[in-house]
Write an enzyme that holds these catalytic residues in place. Structure first.
Site, PDB file in Angstrom:
ATOM      1  N   TYR A 229       0.833  -1.203   0.000  1.00  0.00           N
ATOM      2  CA  TYR A 229       0.000   0.000   0.000  1.00  0.00           C
ATOM      3  C   TYR A 229       0.868   1.254   0.000  1.00  0.00           C
ATOM      4  O   TYR A 229       1.717   1.436   0.879  1.00  0.00           O
ATOM      5  CB  TYR A 229      -0.937   0.019   1.200  1.00  0.00           C
TER       6      TYR A 229
ATOM      7  N   LEU B 207     -18.209   0.119  -0.215  1.00  0.00           N
ATOM      8  CA  LEU B 207     -18.981   1.195  -0.846  1.00  0.00           C
ATOM      9  C   LEU B 207     -18.656   1.308  -2.333  1.00  0.00           C
ATOM     10  O   LEU B 207     -18.957   2.317  -2.972  1.00  0.00           O
ATOM     11  CB  LEU B 207     -18.709   2.525  -0.139  1.00  0.00           C
TER      12      LEU B 207
ATOM     13  N   GLY C 294     -16.783   4.289  -3.451  1.00  0.00           N
ATOM     14  CA  GLY C 294     -17.535   5.528  -3.280  1.00  0.00           C
ATOM     15  C   GLY C 294     -18.770   5.613  -4.150  1.00  0.00           C
ATOM     16  O   GLY C 294     -19.607   6.510  -3.976  1.00  0.00           O
TER      17      GLY C 294
END
Length: 339
Positions: free
Chosen positions: A57, A212, A215
Site C-alpha cells: 500500500y 462502498l 464511493g
C-alpha cells in the site's frame, strides 16, 4: 463501537476495520502523515482498534505511517493486520507470490516498517495459483509459533482453496484461517455464490474491501463528483445507478447518508461481517461510523435485495427452486411438494 470476535478465535476487534490503503501519497493520491494520524485518532476515540494495511500500500508508506503512529500509542490496544504476496521490490524472482521465501522476507520488512515486534493478523493477499496451500499454512504456522504473527487470514482466493487449507490445518494441528477478505458490496455480490457460504461454514469472519464500491454507493458520482473510478467501470453502469438510486432514496427516508445504508445492509446479512472502511479525510470516517446507530427494516432489506441480487449460478439457483429438495438419503434430487 462494540467489539466482535474475529472468526473462530478469541480476538476482539471493533465492528468496523479501518482501511489504510490511502495512507501516503506515493501513488499520486491519498492522505499525508498528519491527516492519517488524525484519522487513526478519530477511529481510536470512537472505539476502533482494527487496522488493515499491506506491504504494497502506497509502496510501503502506509505501513511506515502506521508504524510512526503506533510508537506513541498503546500497541496492544490495536489489532494490526497486514498482507504479503504482491511484489514490493525488484530484488529477486521470489519477491512476490505466496511462497515461503517471500512470506518470510515480506514479514521481516513489514515488521521494520511498522516498528513492531508482531503482526496480529497476517493475510495472504491474493492466490498465486502456484504455491501449494500446505506450504503457505506451514509457513504461517511457523510465524505464529515464533511470535511474529498471532493469527492467519486469507484474501482474494478461491473458496475451494481456502476450504482445503482449513481442513488440512485442522488435520495437521496448524493455525487455521480465521478471516476472509474479499470484494463485497451491493455492486459486487458474487461472493455469495461460494466464498461467503464457505466462510460461514468454517466460522470465518468476512472482512469486505470496497464495501462502498469505491464511493459509488455514496451517490457522489450521480451528483457529479469526480473520483478515481474509471468511466468504463461496472461501478458506474446502468445497473449500478439503479441500485445506488434505491439506496439514496432509503437514505433520504431515514435521514442518513447513502453510505450508511449500504454499509448497514452488509452488516445485517446472515454471516459474520466486519467491513473495511477506507478514509483519506476525517469526514469520510465520521460518516461511516454513524452506521453503528442505524438498523434497516425488513422492508428496506427486501427492497435492496430485489434491486441488487445476483444469480448464484449452479448449483445455487438450483437449490433455490421451490419445488426441488435434496434427498440426503438417496443422494439424488427428488421433486417434492413444498410444505
Amino acid at each position: 463501537m462494540k467489539y466482535k470476535l474475529l472468526g473462530r478465535s478469541g480476538l476482539k476487534v471493533s465492528e468496523f476495520c479501518l482501511g489504510t490503503m490511502g495512507f501516503g501519497t506515493d501513488n499520486g493520491w491519498g492522505a499525508d502523515a498528519a491527516v492519517s494520524f488524525a484519522i487513526m485518532d478519530e477511529f481510536a476515540n470512537a472505539g476502533g482498534n482494527f487496522l488493515d494495511t499491506a506491504n504494497v500500500y502506497q509502496k510501503g508508506t502506509s505501513e511506515k505511517i502506521i508504524g510512526d503512529y503506533l510508537i506513541n500509542q498503546d500497541r496492544d490496544y490495536f489489532v494490526l493486520a497486514t498482507k504479503y504476496t504482491l511484489k514490493d521490490n525488484q530484488t529477486n524472482p521470489n519477491a512476490s507470490g505466496n511462497n515461503r521465501k517471500n512470506m518470510m522476507r515480506s514479514i521481516e520488512e513489514s515488521l521494520k516498517r511498522l516498528k513492531t515486534d508482531f503482526i496480529d493478523v497476517l493475510y495472504l493477499h491474493i492466490w498465486d495459483d502456484i504455491t501449494p496451500i500446505d506450504e503457505v499454512l506451514r509457513g504461517l504456522d511457523d510465524l505464529i509459533r515464533q511470535g511474529k504473527v498471532n493469527y492467519a487470514a486469507i484474501s482474494d482466493t478461491p473458496a475451494w482453496v481456502v476450504a482445503k487449507g482449513n481442513i488440512l490445518a485442522e488435520l495437521m494441528g496448524w493455525s487455521q484461517f480465521i478471516a476472509l477478505q474479499v470484494e463485497y458490496s451491493l455492486l459486487q455480490r458474487t461472493p455469495e455464490r461460494e466464498l461467503i457460504p464457505m466462510a460461514k461454514h468454517f466460522g470465518m469472519t468476512v472482512t469486505p474491501w470496497a464495501p462502498l464500491a469505491g464511493g459509488a454507493l455514496t451517490g457522489k458520482y450521480l451528483k457529479g463528483e469526480k473520483g478515481r473510478i474509471k468511466p468504463e467501470s461496472n461501478r458506474l453502469n446502468e445497473n449500478s445507478e439503479r441500485i445506488t438510486k434505491v439506496i439514496m432514496a432509503i437514505a433520504d427516508e431515514l435521514g442518513v447518508s447513502a453510505g450508511n445504508v449500504a454499509l448497514q445492509w452488509m452488516r445485517q446479512q446472515a454471516f459474520s461481517c466486519i467491513p473495511i472502511v477506507g478514509a483519506t479525510k476525517i469526514e469520510q470516517l465520521q460518516d461511516n461510523l454513524n452506521t453503528v446507530d442505524l438498523t434497516l427494516s425488513a422492508d428496506h432489506l427486501k427492497k435492496i435485495d430485489d434491486i441488487s441480487a445476483v444469480s448464484l449460478g449452479f448449483p445455487g439457483d438450483f437449490f433455490r427452486e421451490e419445488n426441488v429438495k435434496l434427498n440426503s438419503f438417496g443422494g439424488f434430487y427428488d421433486r417434492v411438494e413444498k410444505r
